[in-house]
Design an enzyme around this catalytic site. Sequence first.
Site, PDB file in Angstrom:
ATOM      1  N   LYS A 282       0.845  -1.187   0.000  1.00 15.36           N
ATOM      2  CA  LYS A 282       0.000   0.000   0.000  1.00 15.36           C
ATOM      3  C   LYS A 282       0.886   1.244   0.000  1.00 15.36           C
ATOM      4  CE  LYS A 282      -4.313   1.366   2.273  1.00 15.36           C
ATOM      5  NZ  LYS A 282      -5.241   1.020   3.370  1.00 15.36           N
ATOM      6  N   GLU A 369     -19.219  -6.649  10.106  1.00 16.66           N
ATOM      7  CA  GLU A 369     -20.163  -5.948  10.978  1.00 16.66           C
ATOM      8  C   GLU A 369     -21.178  -6.890  11.617  1.00 16.66           C
ATOM      9  OE1 GLU A 369     -18.510  -3.031   8.057  1.00 16.66           O
ATOM     10  OE2 GLU A 369     -19.374  -5.040   7.893  1.00 16.66           O
ATOM     11  N   ARG A 397     -25.430  -3.399   7.081  1.00 13.17           N
ATOM     12  CA  ARG A 397     -25.056  -4.790   6.867  1.00 13.17           C
ATOM     13  C   ARG A 397     -25.405  -5.679   8.058  1.00 13.17           C
ATOM     14  NH1 ARG A 397     -19.337  -4.541   3.823  1.00 13.17           N
ATOM     15  NH2 ARG A 397     -20.101  -6.592   3.253  1.00 13.17           N
TER      16      ARG A 397
END
Length: 639
Positions: A282, A369, A397
């Site tokens: 990243k 979640e 969600r």
Amino acid sequence: MRLLPGITSPRDLDRLSPTQLDQLAGEVRSFLVHEVSRTGGHLGPNLGVVELTIALHRVFDSPRDTVVFDTGHQAYVHKLLTGRQDFSGLRQRGGLSGYPSRAESDHDVVENSHASASLSWADGIAKARMLKGEDDRYVVAVIGDGALTGGMAWEALNNIATAQDCRLVVVVNDNGRSYAPTIGGMAHHLATLRTTRGYERFLEWGKTTLQRGGTPGRLAYDTLHGMKKGLKDIVAPQGLFEDLGLKYVGPVDGHDVVALEHALARAKAFGGPVIVHALTRKGNGFTAAEADDVDRFHAVGVIDPETGQSLAAPGEGTAWTSLFADEMVQVGRRREDVVALTAAMLVPVGLDRFAAEHPERVVDVGIAEQHAVTSAAGMAFAGLHPVVAVYATFLNRAIDQVVMDVAMHRAGVTLVLDRAGVTGPDGSSHHGAWDMALLGAVPGLRLAAPRDGRRLRELLGEALDVEDAPTVLRFPKGVVPADVDAIERVGGVDVLARGEGSDVLVVAVGSMVGLGLDVGERLAAQGIDATVVDPRWALPVAPALVDLARGHRLVVTVEDGVRAGGVGSQVAQALADAEVVVPVHVVGLPARFLPHGSQGQVLASVGLTGQDVARDVAARVAGLDAAPVAGEPVPGHRG
């Protein structure tokens, strides 16, 4: 000669040599750093997928072959290679979306940025293509930035493995991070793959030894095969994928275009579901990002393209997230039973400060979640009070878990929803518009929306004192406004301004209090008396609010969630149940997906400004004044 301006479609990549591909990768990185530093956006994730995206578009034929990005914030390079090189308005009204967008290009398929869904999309598309006889079209799912920690991804893998004829390639963009380092068993498994030489390399060594001939070679070969099973488990942990029936290719250097093309071509030729494991970094190629141990410049504002230092003007005031973070630290010191959970959002929701003092009382479940909410229910059963902190949009969600695992079991769980309401540049998938409408139907649930910093502290404390039902605290993105004290409190409802008459009751929810007070002042300037109240606990509707409404001619509710099923709808229902005949005008967001832009632009586009609302209310009051008295004939109709 620069190459990037000449890339208007993926097929323009076909003519480039390996040396030119390396040059192009460098130009893409320079472009991203220069452009995103001016507009803000997701910089780190895109710097990490430059070579990977180039290789994908060299091997596969988009849009005939479908590429699905998960999460969508790693699609900037894809946009560049598919002819979208004007980044001057990135994430701004009228400019490019920060995520894939069907409105922008046929190369974009999945628009939202709720992670871990790409494999299900890819599974469905690939199966549909097979059923239609389109077995020469491929589907590629690029899943990364922690998205493989989500349970939905593993539900999809379980089914993908059964479709051995589907032309489906899953590229695991393994940078070891989401916002911060990825956690959990899957992350550890991928880390093992990253740091192991691999079973194939061991086989190559064995074959080389055998070719040397003689007894030593034969003994080496026999020993190799005698140890085969144990060695495979040790040096080839890709068995997790292969045991599911999925072909595994990798790990491959995610910054080597040639190696990536070779791996992707092998996967394409296999003719069935394949996992390609690409190792990326990243922020690769940007010194400031590579040196950042926190999030590798995951998302940035306006920055110096050389140093990475922020160039944004210093903000005035405290951010809502920061205030919540500080209050959680204070709560943690007072109450040992309070624990915190989040879903790969430890720093963005401010729980890192709580974790610094109480590391044993914080759980980051990854992008999961549903698991976070049900795990919290279990903690509540065992005597703790969990605080689950996520962005409001991501609670969508876990609604089933809120209903069935928390509410039905009367669990004392507090849900803290950051970035509720209109969030701005991240667009339709990130606006926290649905939480109040969805949660309003949950039995026993109580929802609070603080209007200022003092109320955030008060309401968080009150929520944590509830041990027999779920509680919700929601607040917006941005800076906390100055405290607005009530002139009186009536049955838990704060009265903020009171008119001399009884024309209009303005019910302003949370961050809409400033707008509600503005509306009240504008109405007063037109000779219309308005009382402005903040219910504090917006759900369920307080009996005191019904009593206040009883004394007014019109009730106006103002909220930053969708009107359908929201707080205004709940107020109207409460008045009807109490047989209070007062018209209710609900002001809020329409039930549609709103585009990206600044918060102010998005709110103005749907009429959520003081001027618009006051004009509308004044017209409605005028309509009430013109209404016939009971028993009198209605103009235009026979009496």
